[in-house]
Design a protein around this motif. Structure first.
Motif, PDB file in Angstrom:
ATOM      1  N   GLY A 240       0.819  -1.212   0.000  1.00 38.20           N
ATOM      2  CA  GLY A 240       0.000   0.000   0.000  1.00 38.20           C
ATOM      3  C   GLY A 240       0.849   1.257   0.000  1.00 38.20           C
ATOM      4  O   GLY A 240       0.569   2.212  -0.724  1.00 38.20           O
ATOM      5  N   LEU A 241       1.913   1.270   0.806  1.00 39.43           N
ATOM      6  CA  LEU A 241       2.797   2.439   0.840  1.00 39.43           C
ATOM      7  C   LEU A 241       3.484   2.647  -0.506  1.00 39.43           C
ATOM      8  O   LEU A 241       3.605   3.780  -0.986  1.00 39.43           O
ATOM      9  CB  LEU A 241       3.837   2.291   1.948  1.00 39.43           C
ATOM     10  CG  LEU A 241       3.306   2.347   3.381  1.00 39.43           C
ATOM     11  CD1 LEU A 241       4.448   2.125   4.368  1.00 39.43           C
ATOM     12  CD2 LEU A 241       2.607   3.666   3.656  1.00 39.43           C
TER      13      LEU A 241
ATOM     14  N   GLN B  86      -4.032   7.972   6.153  1.00 40.79           N
ATOM     15  CA  GLN B  86      -5.269   7.180   6.084  1.00 40.79           C
ATOM     16  C   GLN B  86      -4.949   5.689   6.160  1.00 40.79           C
ATOM     17  O   GLN B  86      -5.636   4.936   6.856  1.00 40.79           O
ATOM     18  CB  GLN B  86      -6.010   7.502   4.782  1.00 40.79           C
ATOM     19  CG  GLN B  86      -7.363   6.881   4.677  1.00 40.79           C
ATOM     20  CD  GLN B  86      -8.376   7.553   5.571  1.00 40.79           C
ATOM     21  OE1 GLN B  86      -8.210   8.698   5.965  1.00 40.79           O
ATOM     22  NE2 GLN B  86      -9.426   6.844   5.910  1.00 40.79           N
ATOM     23  N   MET B  87      -3.897   5.265   5.474  1.00 37.86           N
ATOM     24  CA  MET B  87      -3.524   3.862   5.492  1.00 37.86           C
ATOM     25  C   MET B  87      -3.043   3.438   6.883  1.00 37.86           C
ATOM     26  O   MET B  87      -3.404   2.370   7.376  1.00 37.86           O
ATOM     27  CB  MET B  87      -2.439   3.593   4.454  1.00 37.86           C
ATOM     28  CG  MET B  87      -2.199   2.134   4.209  1.00 37.86           C
ATOM     29  SD  MET B  87      -1.148   1.869   2.797  1.00 37.86           S
ATOM     30  CE  MET B  87      -2.126   2.570   1.506  1.00 37.86           C
ATOM     31  N   ARG B  88      -2.257   4.282   7.519  1.00 40.17           N
ATOM     32  CA  ARG B  88      -1.765   3.980   8.871  1.00 40.17           C
ATOM     33  C   ARG B  88      -2.934   3.894   9.852  1.00 40.17           C
ATOM     34  O   ARG B  88      -3.011   2.984  10.671  1.00 40.17           O
ATOM     35  CB  ARG B  88      -0.752   5.024   9.316  1.00 40.17           C
ATOM     36  CG  ARG B  88      -0.146   4.735  10.683  1.00 40.17           C
ATOM     37  CD  ARG B  88       0.960   5.698  11.083  1.00 40.17           C
ATOM     38  NE  ARG B  88       0.614   7.095  10.911  1.00 40.17           N
ATOM     39  CZ  ARG B  88       1.195   7.915  10.026  1.00 40.17           C
ATOM     40  NH1 ARG B  88       2.144   7.487   9.240  1.00 40.17           N
ATOM     41  NH2 ARG B  88       0.821   9.177   9.922  1.00 40.17           N
TER      42      ARG B  88
ATOM     43  N   PRO C 248      -9.120  -0.711  11.880  1.00 34.28           N
ATOM     44  CA  PRO C 248      -9.632  -1.131  10.564  1.00 34.28           C
ATOM     45  C   PRO C 248     -11.006  -0.539  10.266  1.00 34.28           C
ATOM     46  O   PRO C 248     -11.870  -0.482  11.137  1.00 34.28           O
ATOM     47  CB  PRO C 248      -9.708  -2.654  10.676  1.00 34.28           C
ATOM     48  CG  PRO C 248      -8.800  -3.009  11.790  1.00 34.28           C
ATOM     49  CD  PRO C 248      -8.814  -1.847  12.729  1.00 34.28           C
ATOM     50  N   PRO C 249     -11.216  -0.091   9.016  1.00 41.64           N
ATOM     51  CA  PRO C 249     -12.496   0.515   8.656  1.00 41.64           C
ATOM     52  C   PRO C 249     -13.640  -0.498   8.614  1.00 41.64           C
ATOM     53  O   PRO C 249     -14.791  -0.126   8.749  1.00 41.64           O
ATOM     54  CB  PRO C 249     -12.238   1.095   7.269  1.00 41.64           C
ATOM     55  CG  PRO C 249     -11.077   0.338   6.739  1.00 41.64           C
ATOM     56  CD  PRO C 249     -10.261  -0.080   7.912  1.00 41.64           C
ATOM     57  N   ASN C 250     -13.313  -1.772   8.418  1.00 38.47           N
ATOM     58  CA  ASN C 250     -14.333  -2.831   8.365  1.00 38.47           C
ATOM     59  C   ASN C 250     -14.014  -3.888   9.421  1.00 38.47           C
ATOM     60  O   ASN C 250     -13.570  -4.987   9.079  1.00 38.47           O
ATOM     61  CB  ASN C 250     -14.378  -3.475   6.979  1.00 38.47           C
ATOM     62  CG  ASN C 250     -14.699  -2.484   5.894  1.00 38.47           C
ATOM     63  OD1 ASN C 250     -15.525  -1.607   6.078  1.00 38.47           O
ATOM     64  ND2 ASN C 250     -14.049  -2.615   4.763  1.00 38.47           N
ATOM     65  N   PRO C 251     -14.244  -3.604  10.702  1.00 35.44           N
ATOM     66  CA  PRO C 251     -13.870  -4.569  11.742  1.00 35.44           C
ATOM     67  C   PRO C 251     -14.665  -5.871  11.691  1.00 35.44           C
ATOM     68  O   PRO C 251     -14.242  -6.869  12.255  1.00 35.44           O
ATOM     69  CB  PRO C 251     -14.135  -3.816  13.049  1.00 35.44           C
ATOM     70  CG  PRO C 251     -15.076  -2.736  12.700  1.00 35.44           C
ATOM     71  CD  PRO C 251     -14.858  -2.418  11.255  1.00 35.44           C
ATOM     72  N   GLU C 252     -15.789  -5.871  10.986  1.00 36.84           N
ATOM     73  CA  GLU C 252     -16.586  -7.093  10.898  1.00 36.84           C
ATOM     74  C   GLU C 252     -15.953  -8.123   9.967  1.00 36.84           C
ATOM     75  O   GLU C 252     -16.293  -9.298  10.016  1.00 36.84           O
ATOM     76  CB  GLU C 252     -18.025  -6.787  10.452  1.00 36.84           C
ATOM     77  CG  GLU C 252     -18.152  -6.303   9.030  1.00 36.84           C
ATOM     78  CD  GLU C 252     -17.898  -4.818   8.828  1.00 36.84           C
ATOM     79  OE1 GLU C 252     -17.936  -4.377   7.677  1.00 36.84           O
ATOM     80  OE2 GLU C 252     -17.656  -4.099   9.815  1.00 36.84           O
TER      81      GLU C 252
END
Length: 121
Positions: free
Chosen positions: A14-15, A35-37, A43-47
């Motif tokens: 990603g970097l 944003q990536m860090r 995490p944006p989607n913990p599910e």
């Protein structure tokens, strides 16, 4: 490879993708990396499972590398932009636009006449 090792590898990908996509644009490069860090910490989607989160990050890196292209205004003409296309940029062909799309209103049949409902254009 362990789960932590795969996550670290995806983060590195990603970097590197942000460096390719936002080369020379310090503001966007910094924002993308922050944003990536933050996404690695929270995490944006913990599910999603850890494996799915890693795959999502790899998909984001691939998308950045292939589909994001910088546009820079040309000094000679302010209305024109120079696109920084690199070796990883995915270049489609215009033949894809000539393939008729499946029409959901006609039950999947393509309309020979055109238009969304079979009417002429």
């Amino acid at each position: 490879m362990s789960l932590n090792g795969r996550a670290l590898t995806a983060y590195r990908h990603g970097l590197r993708a942000t460096k390719i996509a936002f080369n020379g644009d310090i503001r966007m490069l910094t924002a993308a990396r922050v944003q990536m860090r933050n996404g690695m910490i929270d995490p944006p989607n913990p599910e999603l499972s850890k494996e799915d989160q890693i795959k999502h990050l790899e998909d984001i890196a691939l998308f950045l590398r292939r589909n994001v292209v910088q546009g820079v205004k040309t000094p000679q003409d302010e209305a024109r932009y120079h696109l920084n296309i690199h070796k990883d940029t995915e270049l489609g062909d215009n033949e894809d636009t000539k393939i008729p799309k499946r029409n959901t209103l006609t039950g999947g049949k393509t309309s020979p006449v055109g238009g969304c409902c079979g009417g002429g254009a």
